[in-house]
Design an enzyme around this catalytic site. Structure first.
Site, PDB file in Angstrom:
ATOM      1  NE  ARG A   4      -1.115   2.432   2.913  1.00 41.39           N
ATOM      2  CZ  ARG A   4      -0.549   3.537   3.396  1.00 41.39           C
ATOM      3  NH1 ARG A   4      -0.505   4.640   2.673  1.00 41.39           N
ATOM      4  NH2 ARG A   4      -0.001   3.540   4.594  1.00 41.39           N
ATOM      5  CG  ASP A   5       3.175   4.296   3.069  1.00 40.56           C
ATOM      6  OD1 ASP A   5       3.083   5.200   2.235  1.00 40.56           O
ATOM      7  OD2 ASP A   5       3.462   4.508   4.258  1.00 40.56           O
ATOM      8  CG  HIS A  28       3.604   4.682   9.288  1.00 35.81           C
ATOM      9  ND1 HIS A  28       2.985   3.680   8.584  1.00 35.81           N
ATOM     10  CD2 HIS A  28       3.998   5.585   8.356  1.00 35.81           C
ATOM     11  CE1 HIS A  28       2.994   3.953   7.295  1.00 35.81           C
ATOM     12  NE2 HIS A  28       3.612   5.117   7.119  1.00 35.81           N
ATOM     13  CG  HIS A  46       7.757   7.507   5.707  1.00 37.11           C
ATOM     14  ND1 HIS A  46       7.539   7.128   4.404  1.00 37.11           N
ATOM     15  CD2 HIS A  46       6.567   7.347   6.335  1.00 37.11           C
ATOM     16  CE1 HIS A  46       6.266   6.770   4.262  1.00 37.11           C
ATOM     17  NE2 HIS A  46       5.655   6.892   5.413  1.00 37.11           N
ATOM     18  CB  CYS A  97       2.686  10.231   1.304  1.00 39.61           C
ATOM     19  SG  CYS A  97       0.997  10.841   1.182  1.00 39.61           S
ATOM     20  CG  ASN A 114       6.836   3.307   4.580  1.00 39.22           C
ATOM     21  OD1 ASN A 114       6.581   3.592   3.420  1.00 39.22           O
ATOM     22  ND2 ASN A 114       5.993   3.514   5.555  1.00 39.22           N
TER      23      ASN A 114
HETATM   24  P1  HMG Z   1     -13.008  14.620  -2.847  1.00 37.56           P
HETATM   25  O1  HMG Z   1     -12.673  14.985  -4.247  1.00 37.56           O
HETATM   26  O2  HMG Z   1     -13.167  15.722  -1.833  1.00 37.56           O
HETATM   27  O3  HMG Z   1     -14.257  13.642  -2.820  1.00 37.56           O
HETATM   28  O4  HMG Z   1     -11.852  13.649  -2.338  1.00 37.56           O
HETATM   29  P2  HMG Z   1     -15.789  13.944  -2.602  1.00 37.56           P
HETATM   30  O5  HMG Z   1     -16.190  13.427  -1.259  1.00 37.56           O
HETATM   31  O6  HMG Z   1     -16.080  15.397  -2.918  1.00 37.56           O
HETATM   32  O7  HMG Z   1     -16.446  13.043  -3.733  1.00 37.56           O
HETATM   33  C1  HMG Z   1     -16.193  13.319  -5.120  1.00 37.56           C
HETATM   34  C2  HMG Z   1     -16.444  12.078  -5.942  1.00 37.56           C
HETATM   35  O8  HMG Z   1     -15.515  11.075  -5.551  1.00 37.56           O
HETATM   36  C3  HMG Z   1     -17.834  11.470  -5.742  1.00 37.56           C
HETATM   37  O9  HMG Z   1     -18.229  10.925  -6.995  1.00 37.56           O
HETATM   38  C4  HMG Z   1     -17.601  10.348  -4.791  1.00 37.56           C
HETATM   39  O10 HMG Z   1     -18.506   9.267  -4.907  1.00 37.56           O
HETATM   40  C5  HMG Z   1     -16.212   9.878  -5.218  1.00 37.56           C
HETATM   41  P3  HMG Z   1     -19.362  11.651  -7.893  1.00 37.56           P
HETATM   42  O11 HMG Z   1     -20.568  11.698  -7.008  1.00 37.56           O
HETATM   43  O12 HMG Z   1     -18.811  13.003  -8.183  1.00 37.56           O
HETATM   44  O13 HMG Z   1     -19.436  10.749  -9.078  1.00 37.56           O
HETATM   45  N1  HMG Z   1     -15.528   9.229  -4.089  1.00 37.56           N
HETATM   46  C6  HMG Z   1     -14.972   8.012  -4.126  1.00 37.56           C
HETATM   47  N2  HMG Z   1     -14.859   7.088  -5.096  1.00 37.56           N
HETATM   48  C7  HMG Z   1     -14.248   5.933  -4.778  1.00 37.56           C
HETATM   49  N3  HMG Z   1     -13.761   5.659  -3.558  1.00 37.56           N
HETATM   50  C8  HMG Z   1     -13.853   6.544  -2.564  1.00 37.56           C
HETATM   51  C9  HMG Z   1     -14.467   7.789  -2.845  1.00 37.56           C
HETATM   52  N4  HMG Z   1     -14.721   8.864  -2.085  1.00 37.56           N
HETATM   53  C10 HMG Z   1     -15.361   9.746  -2.864  1.00 37.56           C
HETATM   54  N5  HMG Z   1     -13.373   6.247  -1.343  1.00 37.56           N
HETATM   55  C11 HMG Z   1     -11.130  11.831  -0.948  1.00 37.56           C
HETATM   56  C12 HMG Z   1     -11.852  13.161  -1.004  1.00 37.56           C
HETATM   57  C13 HMG Z   1     -10.928  11.478   0.509  1.00 37.56           C
HETATM   58  C14 HMG Z   1     -11.975  10.779  -1.628  1.00 37.56           C
HETATM   59  C15 HMG Z   1      -9.767  11.972  -1.692  1.00 37.56           C
HETATM   60  O14 HMG Z   1      -9.093  13.070  -1.128  1.00 37.56           O
HETATM   61  C16 HMG Z   1      -8.902  10.749  -1.572  1.00 37.56           C
HETATM   62  O15 HMG Z   1      -9.225   9.698  -2.095  1.00 37.56           O
HETATM   63  N6  HMG Z   1      -7.755  10.861  -0.864  1.00 37.56           N
HETATM   64  C17 HMG Z   1      -6.846   9.748  -0.665  1.00 37.56           C
HETATM   65  C18 HMG Z   1      -5.435  10.214  -0.566  1.00 37.56           C
HETATM   66  C19 HMG Z   1      -4.516   9.042  -0.234  1.00 37.56           C
HETATM   67  O16 HMG Z   1      -4.855   7.886  -0.416  1.00 37.56           O
HETATM   68  N7  HMG Z   1      -3.303   9.368   0.282  1.00 37.56           N
HETATM   69  C20 HMG Z   1      -2.327   8.391   0.623  1.00 37.56           C
HETATM   70  C21 HMG Z   1      -2.647   7.606   1.875  1.00 37.56           C
HETATM   71  S1  HMG Z   1      -2.247   8.446   3.408  1.00 37.56           S
HETATM   72  C22 HMG Z   1      -0.570   8.099   3.654  1.00 37.56           C
HETATM   73  O17 HMG Z   1       0.092   7.579   2.797  1.00 37.56           O
HETATM   74  C23 HMG Z   1       0.026   8.366   5.019  1.00 37.56           C
HETATM   75  C24 HMG Z   1       0.263   7.103   5.846  1.00 37.56           C
HETATM   76  O18 HMG Z   1       1.136   6.199   5.182  1.00 37.56           O
HETATM   77  C25 HMG Z   1       0.846   7.454   7.214  1.00 37.56           C
HETATM   78  C26 HMG Z   1       2.069   8.392   7.136  1.00 37.56           C
HETATM   79  O19 HMG Z   1       3.099   8.016   6.567  1.00 37.56           O
HETATM   80  O20 HMG Z   1       1.906   9.493   7.643  1.00 37.56           O
HETATM   81  C27 HMG Z   1      -1.072   6.383   6.094  1.00 37.56           C
HETATM   82 MG    MG Z   2       3.374   6.309   5.282  1.00 40.11          MG
END
Ligand code: HMG
Ligand code: MG
Length: 311
Positions: free
Chosen positions: A24-25, A217, A219, A250, A259
């Site tokens: 995933r990450d 967690h 990095h 990320c 990581n």
């Molecule tokens: P948004 O554009 O604000 O979404 O994104 P929305 O709520 O306004 O919805 C817009 C459209 O997206 C809608 O469709 C929803 O249905 C659809 P429409 O009605 O227009 O046809 N939608 C989705 N479709 C599929 N799956 C979903 C989903 N949600 C809404 N889940 C959102 C907001 C949260 C969805 C977006 O910002 C997003 O997906 N962000 C993910 C970012 C991400 O994955 N980042 C990496 C992970 S975090 C990380 O790596 C850190 C970590 O490792 C720890 C560390 O190291 O710190 C964990």
């Molecule tokens: Mg991470």
């Protein structure tokens, strides 16, 4: 294969659970999208190497993280692995719907300790994102699903700089109050040092968050991930996130690099006599194979040292 001599040190846990995040990450940050069957093979090989908690993918918006847009195809290919938990990331209700439809039994919401990263990663303010998570956690718990709550930018933020510890603790407490079973303290950009880790863990305890719900967690941007892990182990943490081969980063924080490499972690834990259940040889072979798939060598020091190709 060369292995470290085992010499235990006092005050450390007997066993550590590794929460493997490479699929995933690691893969969310690859420039090219890895084919679904290669991802499935990666997860299967990680399981064969003895990892029992393997974060498989994210049910996020496919436009935001195109590298993981195949979550629906991948999850069923790996969900039958015996004795393996497969947590998945869910950012909102839609993500939880998708995860539950495929039978996921462990999910993770992902909060930020800072406003800037909440906006960049989730398109919400910090409090808006917590409000989105609240019903997600409640519904998941109602379905008997284990919930992890990530907190990113616990030790520093690329836009805001230093992050005050009370700000981090506020988010942690909010996630625990919602019902998260576990917290994962993210050093997303790898700036933490061991004293900082101790200070956060101590403040969490003072504020009523026990160490046994906390995972770390790290990095490895500045080469501090193992030192930080050691500090966390001394504090009583027994769940450590790591990524096979040191893959990772990320997409919404450019300064996030790989990581902590699982192999580097296993090497240290083995040397300390701490049980992980992981076969280091099989793990190195897996990361070596994955490096071949990605077309570049693993950044893990242990993979490089033990890789047959480089001997
Ligand atoms: P948004 O554009 O604000 O979404 O994104 P929305 O709520 O306004 O919805 C817009 C459209 O997206 C809608 O469709 C929803 O249905 C659809 P429409 O009605 O227009 O046809 N939608 C989705 N479709 C599929 N799956 C979903 C989903 N949600 C809404 N889940 C959102 C907001 C949260 C969805 C977006 O910002 C997003 O997906 N962000 C993910 C970012 C991400 O994955 N980042 C990496 C992970 S975090 C990380 O790596 C850190 C970590 O490792 C720890 C560390 O190291 O710190 C964990
Ligand atoms: Mg991470």
């Amino acid at each position: 294969m060369t292995l470290p001599v085992t010499v235990p040190a006092p005050g450390l846990p007997a066993r550590v659970r590794i929460h493997e995040v490479g699929a995933r990450d690691g893969l969310q940050n690859e420039k090219s999208t890895v084919p679904t069957e290669v991802k499935a093979e990666f997860v299967r090989r990680l399981a064969e190497a003895g990892l029992t908690t393997i974060e498989a993918t994210s049910f996020v918006h496919p436009k935001w993280v195109p590298q993981l847009a195949d979550a629906e195809q991948l999850f069923p290919l790996v969900s039958g692995l015996e004795g393996v938990e497969l947590p998945v990331l869910v950012p909102n209700d839609r993500g939880l719907d998708r995860a539950l439809a495929l039978g996921a039994r462990r999910v993770a919401v992902f909060a930020s300790a800072t406003e800037s990263f909440a906006k960049a990663n989730l398109n919400r303010t910090l409090d808006e994102s917590l409000a989105v998570f609240e019903p997600v956690v409640r519904r998941a718990k109602g379905e008997g699903v284990h919930v992890r709550g990530y907190v990113s930018m616990c030790f520093g933020d690329p836009w805001e700089g230093a992050v005050p510890l009370p700000q981090v603790v506020r988010v942690c407490k909010a996630l625990v109050a919602m019902g998260c079973d576990e917290l994962s303290l993210g050093d997303t950009i790898g700036v933490a040092t061991p004293g900082h880790v101790r200070a956060l863990l101590s403040l969490l305890n003072e504020e009523g968050v026990p160490t046994d719900v906390v995972a770390v967690h790290f990095h490895d941007t500045y080469g501090q991930a193992l030192a930080n892990t050691y500090a966390a182990l001394q504090h009583g943490v027994t769940t450590v996130d790591a990524s096979a081969g040191g893959l990772g980063g990320c997409p919404y924080a450019k300064s996030a690099t790989g990581n902590l490499a699982t192999e580097d972690l296993v090497w240290m834990l083995r040397g300390l006599g701490i049980d992980t259940g992981v076969d280091l040889g099989l793990l190195v072979a897996t990361s070596d194979w994955m490096a071949g798939q990605l077309g570049r060598p693993s950044p893990s020091r242990t993979v490089r040292a033990l890789s047959h190709k480089e001997q």
